[in-house]
Design an enzyme around this catalytic site. Sequence first.
Site, PDB file in Angstrom:
ATOM      1  N   LYS A  35      10.574   2.614  -0.151  1.00 39.89           N
ATOM      2  CA  LYS A  35       9.271   2.820   0.502  1.00 39.89           C
ATOM      3  C   LYS A  35       9.537   3.372   1.912  1.00 39.89           C
ATOM      4  O   LYS A  35      10.468   2.921   2.592  1.00 39.89           O
ATOM      5  CB  LYS A  35       8.519   1.488   0.580  1.00 39.89           C
ATOM      6  CG  LYS A  35       7.112   1.612   1.168  1.00 39.89           C
ATOM      7  CD  LYS A  35       6.349   0.295   1.085  1.00 39.89           C
ATOM      8  CE  LYS A  35       4.931   0.433   1.605  1.00 39.89           C
ATOM      9  NZ  LYS A  35       4.169  -0.849   1.544  1.00 39.89           N
TER      10      LYS A  35
ATOM     11  N   SER B 189      -0.474  -0.653  -0.701  1.00 48.19           N
ATOM     12  CA  SER B 189       0.036   0.511  -0.021  1.00 48.19           C
ATOM     13  C   SER B 189       1.300   1.104  -0.627  1.00 48.19           C
ATOM     14  O   SER B 189       1.615   2.271  -0.374  1.00 48.19           O
ATOM     15  CB  SER B 189       0.297   0.159   1.446  1.00 48.19           C
ATOM     16  OG  SER B 189       1.330  -0.797   1.560  1.00 48.19           O
TER      17      SER B 189
ATOM     18  N   SER C 106       0.351  -5.328  -1.414  1.00 50.73           N
ATOM     19  CA  SER C 106       0.856  -3.952  -1.552  1.00 50.73           C
ATOM     20  C   SER C 106       2.024  -3.736  -2.493  1.00 50.73           C
ATOM     21  O   SER C 106       2.353  -2.598  -2.794  1.00 50.73           O
ATOM     22  CB  SER C 106       1.233  -3.401  -0.193  1.00 50.73           C
ATOM     23  OG  SER C 106       0.068  -2.998   0.476  1.00 50.73           O
TER      24      SER C 106
HETATM   25  N1  GLN Z   1      -4.729  -3.596   1.224  1.00 50.82           N
HETATM   26  C1  GLN Z   1      -4.319  -4.550   2.216  1.00 50.82           C
HETATM   27  C2  GLN Z   1      -4.490  -3.941   3.582  1.00 50.82           C
HETATM   28  O1  GLN Z   1      -4.939  -2.867   3.648  1.00 50.82           O
HETATM   29  C3  GLN Z   1      -2.895  -4.972   1.982  1.00 50.82           C
HETATM   30  C4  GLN Z   1      -1.930  -3.939   2.350  1.00 50.82           C
HETATM   31  C5  GLN Z   1      -0.521  -4.421   2.274  1.00 50.82           C
HETATM   32  O2  GLN Z   1      -0.202  -5.367   1.557  1.00 50.82           O
HETATM   33  N2  GLN Z   1       0.341  -3.768   3.047  1.00 50.82           N
HETATM   34  O3  GLN Z   1      -4.209  -4.530   4.568  1.00 50.82           O
END
Ligand code: GLN
Length: 483
Positions: A75, A150, A174
């Site tokens: 990532k 994400s 995410s």
């Molecule tokens: N969708 C959540 C956010 O926007 C979680 C994102 C994540 O786990 N990095 O914060």
Amino acid sequence: MHNLSLTQLAAGLRSKQFSSLELTQSFLNRINSYQQLNAYVTVSSELALQQAEAADRRLASGDATPLTGIPLAQKDIFCTQGIKTSCGSKMLDNFIAPYNATVIDHFNQAGAVMLGKLNMDEFAMGSSNETSFYGPSLNPWATDCVPGGSSGGSAVAVAARLAAAATGTDTGGSIRQPAAHCGITGLKPTYGRVSRYGMIAYASSLDQGGPMARSAEDAALLMQVMAGFDSKDSTSVDQSVPDYSASLNDSLQGLKIGLPKEFFSSDLDSRMASTLLAAVDEYRKLGAEVVEVSMPTLALAIPAYYVIASAECSSNLSRFDGVRFGYRCHNPADLTDLYTRSRGEGFGSEVKRRILMGTYALSAGYYDAYYLKAQQVRRLISEDFKRALNEVDVLMGPVTPSPAFKIGEKTGDPVQMYLSDIYTIAINLAGLPALALPAGFIDDKPVGLQVIGNYFSEAKLLNIGHRYQQVTDWHLQQPHGFE
Ligand code: GLN
């Protein structure tokens, strides 16, 4: 070759069915052929081929590890020395880290090959990969749909076989949410299990890196390399790392599964519910006992999370000021202009929204009403989990409210987007580990089952995932056109 599991790849390398160089080249060719999926921000072909050659030498010398010579992808939130680390943002579009994240060092020491850096929501803020500066990655199961976020690029790369496995990070879902949307296996470890050093911070008290792979068995091999104490991360926990592969086949006889009734309320789509309950039935056949539990505070998780995560991000992202890292505006008139234009031009709108919310929640006069309150709610949620996990070994439920949604469907309504993480966020607030497993399909799109365990129960979760994958084949299905 690209359909083999990590264990099969390791065996193929050892028996010289193929070399790491051949394997790496074959993955690079696939990445090139499926560029339309937009899974990668950077393809590091040159480095990958060098690492593959080194891995072939290491394999020949007999001192290889299970991941030596296996092409993985990271990532784009993990700092990689000499290779761009963008975090999905224009702010870091020109950022070359001078050092490696600890996780990257561990993969390098294991001799793994890095194919490149994977697309993601900007600074990991999002649930659909649509906030990425580089555009959305496409779900290979339905290319008009999001892959989740994400860690969307990671899930796409694994599902479309553009890497043998990948890493993700999970602040509120995410790893698990994109894993579920793309039909792969994702593990969010216990907070403190995997070093956050060199992993660009979003919300430091919630962020945790973990494996995204095709099976629990593959995830165990990645976890072995990722987990462990790191003195460079002050929240890393100094606890020994078990052999994650050793317990994969343990019996599930007598396993006590709790189904939180709040997860299976009438709000859950009926097809989701029946798919998940069918998965739970497989566990009954494997000897598990299933009981209902209640987690009354779960409903508070989303509001508490968006206060805490935004507050932490407003602080973490203050370092991007146009001076020390990344993007700088052209011809600033003075210092204030430099700061405001660099941040104004470098960050996308979702990141700005979070910074504004977080700054507001932390400001004098609002701190007690929002931030402090959210921290109190966080405590209540943790206690709910503690109580439930005293009664049962693991909790099971959905990962997402629905299968992958259409690109653009939720971008106009941030609250709808935030609700995509309704089943995952509480776990981060409590710091617990959880696994997302492919458990079926709705309208030809994958659906995930979430298994939540107690602190440091990653080996148990992987065991629970593996036993299910021995008796089901959801995880072996492949998106059409990307076989
Ligand atoms: N969708 C959540 C956010 O926007 C979680 C994102 C994540 O786990 N990095 O914060």
